[in-house]
Enzyme design. Structure first.
Site, PDB file in Angstrom:
ATOM      1  N   TYR A  94       0.845  -1.204   0.000  1.00  0.00           N
ATOM      2  CA  TYR A  94       0.000   0.000   0.000  1.00  0.00           C
ATOM      3  C   TYR A  94       0.879   1.251   0.000  1.00  0.00           C
ATOM      4  O   TYR A  94       1.849   1.334   0.771  1.00  0.00           O
ATOM      5  CB  TYR A  94      -0.884   0.014   1.260  1.00  0.00           C
ATOM      6  CG  TYR A  94      -1.770   1.237   1.344  1.00  0.00           C
ATOM      7  CD1 TYR A  94      -2.815   1.427   0.442  1.00  0.00           C
ATOM      8  CD2 TYR A  94      -1.555   2.209   2.321  1.00  0.00           C
ATOM      9  CE1 TYR A  94      -3.633   2.542   0.512  1.00  0.00           C
ATOM     10  CE2 TYR A  94      -2.371   3.335   2.404  1.00  0.00           C
ATOM     11  CZ  TYR A  94      -3.402   3.498   1.485  1.00  0.00           C
ATOM     12  OH  TYR A  94      -4.204   4.612   1.556  1.00  0.00           O
ATOM     13  N   ASP A 135       9.293   2.941   0.370  1.00  0.00           N
ATOM     14  CA  ASP A 135       8.200   3.600   1.084  1.00  0.00           C
ATOM     15  C   ASP A 135       8.311   3.204   2.559  1.00  0.00           C
ATOM     16  O   ASP A 135       7.888   2.117   2.963  1.00  0.00           O
ATOM     17  CB  ASP A 135       6.861   3.154   0.485  1.00  0.00           C
ATOM     18  CG  ASP A 135       5.673   3.787   1.207  1.00  0.00           C
ATOM     19  OD1 ASP A 135       5.886   4.400   2.275  1.00  0.00           O
ATOM     20  OD2 ASP A 135       4.541   3.651   0.717  1.00  0.00           O
ATOM     21  N   LYS A 184       3.833   9.173   8.903  1.00  0.00           N
ATOM     22  CA  LYS A 184       3.412   8.702  10.233  1.00  0.00           C
ATOM     23  C   LYS A 184       4.270   9.261  11.377  1.00  0.00           C
ATOM     24  O   LYS A 184       4.074  10.386  11.777  1.00  0.00           O
ATOM     25  CB  LYS A 184       3.357   7.166  10.261  1.00  0.00           C
ATOM     26  CG  LYS A 184       2.282   6.614   9.283  1.00  0.00           C
ATOM     27  CD  LYS A 184       1.903   5.206   9.605  1.00  0.00           C
ATOM     28  CE  LYS A 184       1.129   4.553   8.484  1.00  0.00           C
ATOM     29  NZ  LYS A 184      -0.304   4.744   8.511  1.00  0.00           N
TER      30      LYS A 184
END
Ligand code: PMP
Length: 442
Positions: free
Chosen positions: A148, A247, A275
């Site tokens: 994702y 990522d 995050k």
């Protein structure tokens, strides 16, 4: 439909009201689970309380972003003092903290020469792909099945495909993971098998079209790329002039201070962070090789002439480098410099003790993960990719998750576990006791 047993009337009422103003009652699809999401209204340390007064040890931690737990006093202080010092909360101009924080990130990520701030992980991966395309002049993107990278067309492919549509294991189809994605886009993104050398054949075959390969070095935050696979991926992307993008939105400052690239000893061309780096506020970063990042510079480095927009990679944003968020993020990293090791040790302890509980009960379970994140996977098989994971016993796992909710352990059903600096012995003990009871009742 799974039911929760705790008193949750307020959550039920709020959910009914929410459905009148938001599709499906939620403003992020991932936040829904049946029969209704739980409406939280207070957080402190490792704990969340819901609108009916039930208290939970929080292992979702806002999908991993609340690395210091909830309401950390030093983060409140960092935000207040930044605001007092600046007199405002947004300049709309460059400011010193942008440079200070960038230097801190560079300390831990030596592959990053230059970087840009964004407002989310989604924006950051999108920008990274644009960098790769602008730099190489090649416009197809390759991503791995089950990985994702955010909510936009280029990467919303084969994130969670039905196995019946997913094609061959070693040569997956590109399957839309959202309505509204065109067939043209579906073909522009090439989907690769993870931890499978066949990926390199696919890359070689399409090398003249592929500008970027993007991956979660630890898929979903819990399935690591194998060392040999990672080394080969680095070598072949270099050989084929394909930009390799790590990522690290989930893993950055969560697996360890230097991200997975430090664990693997591999330098990607571009890194994406999110995050934890925002301290629980919206933020992302794209960083990497100077020659690639310079494609976005508005001025010519040698002549200092201002370049025409068409000759520059576009990147802007009203809130990029927001001073409050940078202050919260930087303070988070400063705290983690002292405390992350303890979180990692406690996570290992929790994983080992959970595995032993399941073992005693005679249920095959692996606590799969790295650093301060893991997943509880009910399977005897080694989990190397999306398809292995799909074959695990998700039904029993989900049943356990709902029972744990009743006993005050919050991990969104079927989600991974993340720990914070506030998850200490007492919280681990509560969790193991709850698991003990749930497993006994299974
Ligand atoms: N990449 C990865 C690996 C992620 O885990 C996420 C968020 N879960 C994103 C990108 C998107 O980040 P955001 O939700 O901040 O847009």
């Amino acid at each position: 439909m799974a039911q929760t047993k705790r008193q949750m009337l307020t959550s039920v009422e709020l959910y009914q009201d929410a459905k009148e103003v938001m599709p499906g009652g939620v403003t992020a699809n991932i936040k829904h689970f049946p029969p209704h999401p739980i409406y939280m209204n207070y957080g402190e340390g490792a704990y969340l309380s819901d609108a009916d007064g039930n208290k939970y040890v929080d292992y979702l931690l806002s999908y991993g972003s609340m690395m210091l737990g909830h309401g950390h006093p030093e983060i409140k202080e960092a935000i207040h003092s930044q605001m007092e010092q600046s007199g405002t909360w947004l300049f709309g101009t460059p400011h010193e903290l942008e440079v200070t924080y960038a230097n801190k990130i560079k300390e831990y990520f030596p592959s990053i020469d230059l970087m840009r701030y964004t407002n989310s992980g989604t924006e950051a991966t999108l920008l990274a792909l644009r960098f790769a395309e602008a730099y190489t002049g090649k416009h197809k993107v390759a991503k791995f099945e089950g990985h994702y990278h955010g909510g936009y067309n280029e990467v919303l492919l084969s994130v969670n495909p039905e196995i019946s549509e997913a094609g061959q294991k070693n040569n997956p189809n590109s399957v839309p993971s959202s309505k509204g994605i065109s067939a043209a886009q579906t073909n522009e993104t090439i989907v690769l098998p993870f931890n499978d050398d066949h990926a390199f054949e696919i890359l070689t075959e399409h090398a003249s079209e592929i500008g970027a390969v993007v991956l979660e070095p630890i898929q979903g935050g819990f399935i690591p790329a194998e060392d040999d696979f990672m080394t080969k991926l680095r070598n072949i992307t270099e050989e084929l002039n394909i930009v390799l993008i790590f990522d690290e939105v989930k893993t950055g400052f969560r697996t360890n201070l230097g991200g997975t690239q430090a664990l693997y000893g591999i330098k990607p061309d571009l890194t994406v962070l999110g995050k934890v780096i925002g301290g629980g506020f919206p933020m992302g970063v794209v960083g990497g090789k100077r020659e690639i990042l310079m494609v976005s510079s508005p001025v010519d480095e040698e002549t200092t002439d201002v370049l025409k927009p068409k000759d520059v990679l576009f990147h802007s944003g009203t809130y990029n480098g927001h001073p409050m968020i940078l202050a919260a993020g930087l303070r988070t990293i400063n705290i983690l410099e002292n405390e992350l090791d303890h979180v990692l040790n406690r996570t290992e302890k929790l994983k080992t003790e959970l595995e032993s509980l399941f073992f005693k009960k005679g249920i095959a379970m692996q606590a799969v993960g790295n650093g301060s994140m893991f997943n509880v996977i009910l399977s005897e098989k080694q989990i190397r990719n999306y398809r292995d994971y799909q074959q695990s016993d998700m039904q029993t796992r989900e049943k356990i998750d709902y029972e744990l909710l009743n006993k005050g352990i919050y991990a969104k059903p079927l989600n991974r576990y993340s720990l914070s600096t506030c998850h200490k012995e007492a919280e681990l003990e509560k969790t193991l006791n709850a698991y003990n009871e749930v497993l006994a009742e299974l």
